[in-house]
Design a protein around this motif. Structure first.
Motif, mmCIF file in Angstrom:
data_model
loop_
_atom_site.group_PDB
_atom_site.id
_atom_site.type_symbol
_atom_site.label_atom_id
_atom_site.label_comp_id
_atom_site.label_asym_id
_atom_site.label_seq_id
_atom_site.Cartn_x
_atom_site.Cartn_y
_atom_site.Cartn_z
ATOM 1 N N GLN A 111 0.759 -1.229 -0.078
ATOM 2 C CA GLN A 111 -0.123 0.074 -0.081
ATOM 3 C C GLN A 111 0.748 1.283 -0.156
ATOM 4 O OE1 GLN A 111 -2.918 0.247 3.151
ATOM 5 N NE2 GLN A 111 -3.084 2.537 2.821
ATOM 6 N N TYR A 112 0.732 2.214 -0.839
ATOM 7 C CA TYR A 112 1.357 3.402 -0.764
ATOM 8 C C TYR A 112 1.371 4.223 0.396
ATOM 9 C CZ TYR A 112 2.865 8.352 -1.457
ATOM 10 O OH TYR A 112 3.560 9.377 -1.515
ATOM 11 N N ARG A 113 2.364 4.544 1.136
ATOM 12 C CA ARG A 113 2.283 5.327 2.184
ATOM 13 C C ARG A 113 3.143 6.392 2.366
ATOM 14 N NH1 ARG A 113 -0.093 1.875 6.340
ATOM 15 N NH2 ARG A 113 -0.270 -0.407 5.562
ATOM 16 N N GLU A 114 2.735 7.655 2.452
ATOM 17 C CA GLU A 114 3.733 8.679 2.315
ATOM 18 C C GLU A 114 4.834 9.021 3.339
ATOM 19 O OE1 GLU A 114 3.344 13.794 2.183
ATOM 20 O OE2 GLU A 114 1.602 12.602 2.597
ATOM 21 N N LYS A 115 4.238 8.344 4.329
ATOM 22 C CA LYS A 115 5.419 8.147 5.555
ATOM 23 C C LYS A 115 4.613 6.847 6.469
ATOM 24 C CE LYS A 115 7.551 12.023 5.134
ATOM 25 N NZ LYS A 115 9.117 12.130 4.913
ATOM 26 N N VAL A 116 5.732 6.300 6.963
ATOM 27 C CA VAL A 116 5.281 5.059 7.674
ATOM 28 C C VAL A 116 5.321 5.398 9.190
ATOM 29 C CG1 VAL A 116 5.657 3.335 6.044
ATOM 30 C CG2 VAL A 116 7.550 4.049 7.355
ATOM 31 N N TYR A 117 4.332 4.524 10.045
ATOM 32 C CA TYR A 117 4.498 4.772 11.479
ATOM 33 C C TYR A 117 4.374 3.379 11.846
ATOM 34 C CZ TYR A 117 3.466 9.548 9.869
ATOM 35 O OH TYR A 117 3.579 10.720 9.366
ATOM 36 N N ILE A 118 5.001 2.827 12.739
ATOM 37 C CA ILE A 118 5.251 1.535 12.967
ATOM 38 C C ILE A 118 5.292 1.318 14.424
ATOM 39 C CG2 ILE A 118 6.573 -0.638 12.862
ATOM 40 C CD1 ILE A 118 7.197 0.090 10.160
ATOM 41 N N CYS A 126 14.120 4.679 14.952
ATOM 42 C CA CYS A 126 13.291 4.615 16.354
ATOM 43 C C CYS A 126 12.928 5.873 16.858
ATOM 44 C CB CYS A 126 14.312 3.706 17.291
ATOM 45 S SG CYS A 126 14.688 2.208 16.662
ATOM 46 N N VAL A 127 11.742 6.026 17.429
ATOM 47 C CA VAL A 127 11.481 7.186 18.277
ATOM 48 C C VAL A 127 11.703 7.078 19.483
ATOM 49 C CG1 VAL A 127 9.326 8.598 18.635
ATOM 50 C CG2 VAL A 127 9.491 7.660 16.500
ATOM 51 N N GLY A 156 8.949 -4.214 25.060
ATOM 52 C CA GLY A 156 7.592 -3.441 25.150
ATOM 53 C C GLY A 156 7.522 -2.660 24.047
ATOM 54 N N LEU A 157 6.711 -1.505 23.990
ATOM 55 C CA LEU A 157 6.485 -0.570 22.987
ATOM 56 C C LEU A 157 7.460 0.289 22.335
ATOM 57 C CD1 LEU A 157 4.066 0.412 21.202
ATOM 58 C CD2 LEU A 157 3.192 1.721 22.830
ATOM 59 N N LEU A 158 7.806 0.011 21.186
ATOM 60 C CA LEU A 158 8.658 0.903 20.382
ATOM 61 C C LEU A 158 8.192 1.322 19.195
ATOM 62 C CD1 LEU A 158 11.728 1.977 20.255
ATOM 63 C CD2 LEU A 158 12.122 -0.091 18.992
ATOM 64 N N ILE A 159 8.178 2.682 18.881
ATOM 65 C CA ILE A 159 7.477 3.216 17.637
ATOM 66 C C ILE A 159 8.741 3.564 16.767
ATOM 67 C CG2 ILE A 159 6.103 5.217 16.605
ATOM 68 C CD1 ILE A 159 4.667 5.153 19.151
ATOM 69 N N LEU A 160 8.248 3.350 15.388
ATOM 70 C CA LEU A 160 9.428 3.353 14.522
ATOM 71 C C LEU A 160 8.758 4.484 13.352
ATOM 72 C CD1 LEU A 160 9.860 0.209 15.393
ATOM 73 C CD2 LEU A 160 12.168 0.972 14.374
ATOM 74 N N THR A 161 9.548 5.263 12.701
ATOM 75 C CA THR A 161 8.911 6.168 11.447
ATOM 76 C C THR A 161 10.016 6.592 10.778
ATOM 77 O OG1 THR A 161 7.334 8.014 11.271
ATOM 78 C CG2 THR A 161 9.053 8.118 12.951
ATOM 79 N N ASP A 162 9.759 7.152 9.412
ATOM 80 C CA ASP A 162 10.418 7.871 8.453
ATOM 81 C C ASP A 162 10.121 9.276 8.691
ATOM 82 O OD1 ASP A 162 8.187 7.770 7.163
ATOM 83 O OD2 ASP A 162 9.154 6.774 5.101
ATOM 84 N N ASP A 163 9.165 9.661 9.437
ATOM 85 C CA ASP A 163 8.517 11.078 9.467
ATOM 86 C C ASP A 163 9.561 11.828 10.734
ATOM 87 O OD1 ASP A 163 7.327 13.477 9.854
ATOM 88 O OD2 ASP A 163 5.426 12.597 9.697
ATOM 89 N N GLU A 213 6.192 -8.909 17.362
ATOM 90 C CA GLU A 213 5.504 -8.555 16.081
ATOM 91 C C GLU A 213 5.352 -7.098 15.895
ATOM 92 O OE1 GLU A 213 1.630 -10.137 16.451
ATOM 93 O OE2 GLU A 213 2.069 -12.134 15.864
ATOM 94 N N TRP A 214 4.980 -6.643 14.698
ATOM 95 C CA TRP A 214 4.811 -5.176 14.565
ATOM 96 C C TRP A 214 3.464 -4.881 13.663
ATOM 97 C CZ3 TRP A 214 5.070 -3.297 9.408
ATOM 98 C CH2 TRP A 214 5.945 -4.018 8.671
ATOM 99 N N ILE A 215 3.256 -3.539 13.618
ATOM 100 C CA ILE A 215 1.981 -3.407 12.708
ATOM 101 C C ILE A 215 2.253 -1.743 12.208
ATOM 102 C CG2 ILE A 215 0.279 -4.590 14.218
ATOM 103 C CD1 ILE A 215 -0.719 -2.175 15.578
ATOM 104 N N TYR A 216 1.589 -1.406 11.427
ATOM 105 C CA TYR A 216 1.390 0.046 10.851
ATOM 106 C C TYR A 216 0.381 0.720 11.660
ATOM 107 C CZ TYR A 216 4.097 -1.255 6.407
ATOM 108 O OH TYR A 216 4.873 -1.652 5.416
ATOM 109 N N LEU A 217 0.608 1.702 12.266
ATOM 110 C CA LEU A 217 -0.237 2.400 12.905
ATOM 111 C C LEU A 217 -1.277 3.351 12.040
ATOM 112 C CD1 LEU A 217 2.022 4.348 15.749
ATOM 113 C CD2 LEU A 217 0.651 2.154 15.842
ATOM 114 N N THR A 218 -2.472 3.220 12.462
ATOM 115 C CA THR A 218 -3.711 3.902 11.970
ATOM 116 C C THR A 218 -3.537 5.374 12.428
ATOM 117 O OG1 THR A 218 -5.165 3.678 13.819
ATOM 118 C CG2 THR A 218 -5.199 1.991 12.155
ATOM 119 N N GLU A 219 -4.344 6.369 11.696
ATOM 120 C CA GLU A 219 -4.217 7.757 12.088
ATOM 121 C C GLU A 219 -4.769 7.874 13.393
ATOM 122 O OE1 GLU A 219 -3.479 11.552 11.717
ATOM 123 O OE2 GLU A 219 -3.139 10.345 9.876
ATOM 124 N N ALA A 220 -5.870 7.076 13.816
ATOM 125 C CA ALA A 220 -6.078 7.246 15.476
ATOM 126 C C ALA A 220 -5.193 6.785 16.203
ATOM 127 C CB ALA A 220 -7.386 6.439 15.581
#
Length: 240
Positions: A56-63, A98-99, A108-115, A218-225
């Protein structure tokens, strides 16, 4: 956007490499092979396939990743695995970062992004995004230690007082607390400052985004919410 440029933006390699992928018939859109690198795309809800794998095209990724023990938050890991080993080259080519960081022995919870702006919004000291940690301690937790953590402690080589909120005992030697800064080894150092020691550490929540059902590793793409929840924007918890 041109097809070759879209593929490059999504991490499939250089413009030249993306052109070759297209010319080789590797790219399909809506089941149709597109062999023209200059094919113009509508990016709105765009899905496409490269060698049969759908993207899926994603302008930025949030994981969001449920980080396992034994993984470093570094591209150049030395003594342990890297969390980036858990992702494919397409994502890594986007410049995934990594954020904030978790130690190799912290889960535990780790967020990764290219934004870059999103990363800054979650890590800048002035933002004070809360993070909830659960820990097993070497010695039983007592009320005096909990009170000290809430009133604040000094940390060596750091300016100011570091206080936790919502400090509560989950069991005799299990504690949960929320911190609002992000200095090096903060939770472990705070526990040491009150005369105890962290035996194991787990990050359960960032902002209003709470780790709930995502299995370790495991990891997932984050939704806008979910992205907004990580920024501590909504007043209600969002589980993942």
């Amino acid at each position: 956007m041109l097809l070759e440029k879209m593929l490059q933006s999504q991490g499939f390699g250089s413009r030249k490499h993306c052109q070759q992928l297209i010319k080789n018939g590797a790219v399909t859109i809506h089941g149709e092979v597109i062999s023209n690198p200059k094919f113009k795309l509508d990016l709105n809800e765009l899905t496409y396939s490269v060698y049969g794998q759908t993207w899926q095209y994603r302008e930025k990724v949030y994981i969001a990743l449920n980080k396992p023990q034994g993984y470093e938050c570094s591209h150049q890991s030395t003594h342990h695995f890297s969390v980036f080993d858990l992702f494919d080259d397409v994502l890594l080519n986007r410049g995934l970062q990594c954020v904030g960081r978790l130690d190799q022995d912290t889960t535990g919870l780790l967020i990764l992004t290219d934004d870059g702006q999103f990363l800054q919004a979650l890590t800048h000291p002035k933002k004070h995004v809360p993070k909830v940690y659960q820990m097993q301690t070497v010695d039983p937790i007592n009320t005096e230690q909990m009170a000290q953590l809430e009133s604040g402690v000094e940390l060596r080589n750091e300016k100011g007082i570091f206080a936790a909120t919502d400090v509560k005992a989950l069991a005799e030697s299990k504690l949960q607390m929320t911190v609002h800064q992000g200095v090096y080894h903060q939770v472990k150092r705070m526990l040491a400052a009150v005369g105890n020691k962290v035996e194991s550490l787990h990050r359960a929540q960032i902002g209003q985004l709470r780790l709930s059902q995502l299995a370790e590793g495991e990891w997932i793409y984050l939704t806008e919410a979910q992205i907004l929840a990580a920024k501590n924007t909504p007043e209600t918890l969002v589980d993942i």
